[in-house]
Design a protein around this motif. Sequence first.
Motif, PDB file in Angstrom:
ATOM      1  N   LYS A  28     -14.638 -50.139  79.555  1.00  0.00           N
ATOM      2  CA  LYS A  28     -14.744 -51.315  80.414  1.00  0.00           C
ATOM      3  C   LYS A  28     -15.810 -52.266  79.887  1.00  0.00           C
ATOM      4  CE  LYS A  28     -13.039 -48.949  84.390  1.00  0.00           C
ATOM      5  NZ  LYS A  28     -12.956 -48.878  85.805  1.00  0.00           N
ATOM      6  N   LEU A  29     -15.476 -53.558  79.961  1.00  0.00           N
ATOM      7  CA  LEU A  29     -16.380 -54.604  79.506  1.00  0.00           C
ATOM      8  C   LEU A  29     -16.739 -55.470  80.712  1.00  0.00           C
ATOM      9  CD1 LEU A  29     -17.699 -56.107  77.094  1.00  0.00           C
ATOM     10  CD2 LEU A  29     -15.577 -57.404  76.908  1.00  0.00           C
ATOM     11  N   HIS A  76     -12.736 -60.398  91.910  1.00  0.00           N
ATOM     12  CA  HIS A  76     -12.930 -59.528  90.753  1.00  0.00           C
ATOM     13  C   HIS A  76     -11.571 -59.350  90.087  1.00  0.00           C
ATOM     14  CE1 HIS A  76     -14.753 -56.368  88.298  1.00  0.00           C
ATOM     15  NE2 HIS A  76     -13.571 -55.795  88.381  1.00  0.00           N
ATOM     16  N   ILE A  77     -11.544 -59.473  88.774  1.00  0.00           N
ATOM     17  CA  ILE A  77     -10.294 -59.260  88.046  1.00  0.00           C
ATOM     18  C   ILE A  77     -10.496 -58.210  86.956  1.00  0.00           C
ATOM     19  CG2 ILE A  77      -9.418 -61.584  88.514  1.00  0.00           C
ATOM     20  CD1 ILE A  77     -10.090 -62.260  85.548  1.00  0.00           C
ATOM     21  N   SER A  78      -9.407 -57.550  86.619  1.00  0.00           N
ATOM     22  CA  SER A  78      -9.371 -56.621  85.494  1.00  0.00           C
ATOM     23  C   SER A  78      -8.217 -57.054  84.614  1.00  0.00           C
ATOM     24  CB  SER A  78      -9.119 -55.189  85.973  1.00  0.00           C
ATOM     25  OG  SER A  78     -10.184 -54.733  86.746  1.00  0.00           O
ATOM     26  N   ILE A 132     -10.989 -53.018  78.483  1.00  0.00           N
ATOM     27  CA  ILE A 132     -10.559 -53.742  79.676  1.00  0.00           C
ATOM     28  C   ILE A 132     -11.723 -54.572  80.197  1.00  0.00           C
ATOM     29  CG2 ILE A 132      -9.685 -53.535  82.049  1.00  0.00           C
ATOM     30  CD1 ILE A 132      -7.685 -52.667  79.880  1.00  0.00           C
ATOM     31  N   MET A 133     -11.469 -55.867  80.356  1.00  0.00           N
ATOM     32  CA  MET A 133     -12.476 -56.765  80.901  1.00  0.00           C
ATOM     33  C   MET A 133     -12.495 -56.601  82.421  1.00  0.00           C
ATOM     34  SD  MET A 133     -12.426 -60.887  81.214  1.00  0.00           S
ATOM     35  CE  MET A 133     -11.038 -60.721  82.303  1.00  0.00           C
ATOM     36  N   GLU A 134     -13.659 -56.348  82.950  1.00  0.00           N
ATOM     37  CA  GLU A 134     -13.898 -56.306  84.394  1.00  0.00           C
ATOM     38  C   GLU A 134     -14.754 -57.518  84.700  1.00  0.00           C
ATOM     39  OE1 GLU A 134     -12.651 -54.171  86.547  1.00  0.00           O
ATOM     40  OE2 GLU A 134     -11.728 -52.835  85.084  1.00  0.00           O
TER      41      GLU A 134
END
Length: 136
Positions: free
Chosen positions: A2-3, A66-68, A79-81
């Motif tokens: 996760k990023l 918030h998006i993933s 995966i961009m968090e």
Amino acid sequence: MKLPTAGLIALKGDKLLLAYSNNKKAWYLPGGKIDKNETAIEALIREIKEELSLELNPNNIEYYCHISAPAFGEPESIIMEQDCFLYDLKDKNVEASHEIGALKYFSYQEYLQEPIQVCGVITVYNHLVSDKKVNQ
């Protein structure tokens, strides 16, 4: 992997402000990675100062969503968090700096015409359309 990132949502009428990354050759939300021991708002303020030469007032930053999404330009396993924040730029003059080549307000339909589309930006547009903040 996760990023964690923070993104700025600045609207002008029915259009969303996007930044063109010279490094990634795509339009995306202004903002960036959250450093260790940094909050999302602190990261947003730091990144916007770097990218847009603009000082955000922390009292005017409003959490939106918030998006993933797959991190654009990174290996598929990343995966961009992203915590996204609304901010009214009013008529502030913003300038692209550092790795940002340009800034532009896009309607959803204009963005869909771009040759490269970032999944995270599409996800944000879908939230904005759903909440009637912009038209589809």
